[in-house]
Write a protein that holds these residues in place. Sequence first.
Motif, PDB file in Angstrom:
ATOM      1  N   ILE A  39     -63.227 -43.342   8.702  1.00  0.00           N
ATOM      2  CA  ILE A  39     -63.691 -42.439   7.638  1.00  0.00           C
ATOM      3  C   ILE A  39     -65.198 -42.230   7.737  1.00  0.00           C
ATOM      4  O   ILE A  39     -65.682 -41.097   7.620  1.00  0.00           O
ATOM      5  N   VAL A  40     -65.940 -43.300   7.962  1.00  0.00           N
ATOM      6  CA  VAL A  40     -67.399 -43.179   8.075  1.00  0.00           C
ATOM      7  C   VAL A  40     -67.769 -42.303   9.270  1.00  0.00           C
ATOM      8  O   VAL A  40     -68.632 -41.432   9.159  1.00  0.00           O
ATOM      9  N   ILE A  41     -67.101 -42.489  10.403  1.00  0.00           N
ATOM     10  CA  ILE A  41     -67.383 -41.660  11.584  1.00  0.00           C
ATOM     11  C   ILE A  41     -67.035 -40.202  11.293  1.00  0.00           C
ATOM     12  O   ILE A  41     -67.786 -39.294  11.656  1.00  0.00           O
ATOM     13  N   GLY A  42     -65.909 -39.962  10.608  1.00  0.00           N
ATOM     14  CA  GLY A  42     -65.535 -38.592  10.260  1.00  0.00           C
ATOM     15  C   GLY A  42     -66.533 -37.943   9.332  1.00  0.00           C
ATOM     16  O   GLY A  42     -66.886 -36.768   9.494  1.00  0.00           O
ATOM     17  N   ILE A  43     -67.038 -38.681   8.354  1.00  0.00           N
ATOM     18  CA  ILE A  43     -68.016 -38.126   7.416  1.00  0.00           C
ATOM     19  C   ILE A  43     -69.340 -37.859   8.120  1.00  0.00           C
ATOM     20  O   ILE A  43     -69.979 -36.822   7.890  1.00  0.00           O
ATOM     21  N   LEU A  44     -69.755 -38.765   8.992  1.00  0.00           N
ATOM     22  CA  LEU A  44     -70.995 -38.537   9.746  1.00  0.00           C
ATOM     23  C   LEU A  44     -70.870 -37.335  10.667  1.00  0.00           C
ATOM     24  O   LEU A  44     -71.805 -36.522  10.769  1.00  0.00           O
ATOM     25  N   THR A  45     -69.731 -37.188  11.309  1.00  0.00           N
ATOM     26  CA  THR A  45     -69.512 -36.026  12.173  1.00  0.00           C
ATOM     27  C   THR A  45     -69.488 -34.747  11.348  1.00  0.00           C
ATOM     28  O   THR A  45     -70.022 -33.714  11.778  1.00  0.00           O
ATOM     29  N   GLU A  46     -68.923 -34.809  10.150  1.00  0.00           N
ATOM     30  CA  GLU A  46     -68.926 -33.648   9.268  1.00  0.00           C
ATOM     31  C   GLU A  46     -70.344 -33.275   8.870  1.00  0.00           C
ATOM     32  O   GLU A  46     -70.704 -32.095   8.834  1.00  0.00           O
ATOM     33  N   ALA A  47     -71.163 -34.275   8.597  1.00  0.00           N
ATOM     34  CA  ALA A  47     -72.546 -34.007   8.218  1.00  0.00           C
ATOM     35  C   ALA A  47     -73.329 -33.399   9.382  1.00  0.00           C
ATOM     36  O   ALA A  47     -74.178 -32.529   9.181  1.00  0.00           O
ATOM     37  N   ILE A  48     -73.041 -33.835  10.589  1.00  0.00           N
ATOM     38  CA  ILE A  48     -73.783 -33.342  11.754  1.00  0.00           C
ATOM     39  C   ILE A  48     -73.304 -31.963  12.179  1.00  0.00           C
ATOM     40  O   ILE A  48     -74.110 -31.062  12.438  1.00  0.00           O
ATOM     41  N   THR A  49     -71.973 -31.758  12.255  1.00  0.00           N
ATOM     42  CA  THR A  49     -71.444 -30.498  12.792  1.00  0.00           C
ATOM     43  C   THR A  49     -71.179 -29.451  11.725  1.00  0.00           C
ATOM     44  O   THR A  49     -71.134 -28.266  12.030  1.00  0.00           O
TER      45      THR A  49
END
Length: 78
Positions: A39-49
């Motif tokens: 979930i943390v990786i998905g949220i960080l990727t959402e914030a970046i992309t």
Amino acid sequence: MTNPTANDKWFQDRAVEQIHMDQLKRVELFNGRAAMLGIVIGILTEAITGSGIAHQIGLGALVDGYAACRTQFLPFCF
């Protein structure tokens, strides 16, 4: 006096049950940590992309109302 083999069997069964419970606790702890990391990786990727988690895994059309109705993914579109 009690039968020693029945008593030994009870202790063995209890030991096996305890071992399984300990293994289950470790596995569930690992699964929980892996889910939190995902979930943390998905949220960080959402914030970046800028694309949401559903879009990242290819389910973007299901959350986009127009695209979902347009491609007939949802049976209740008018």
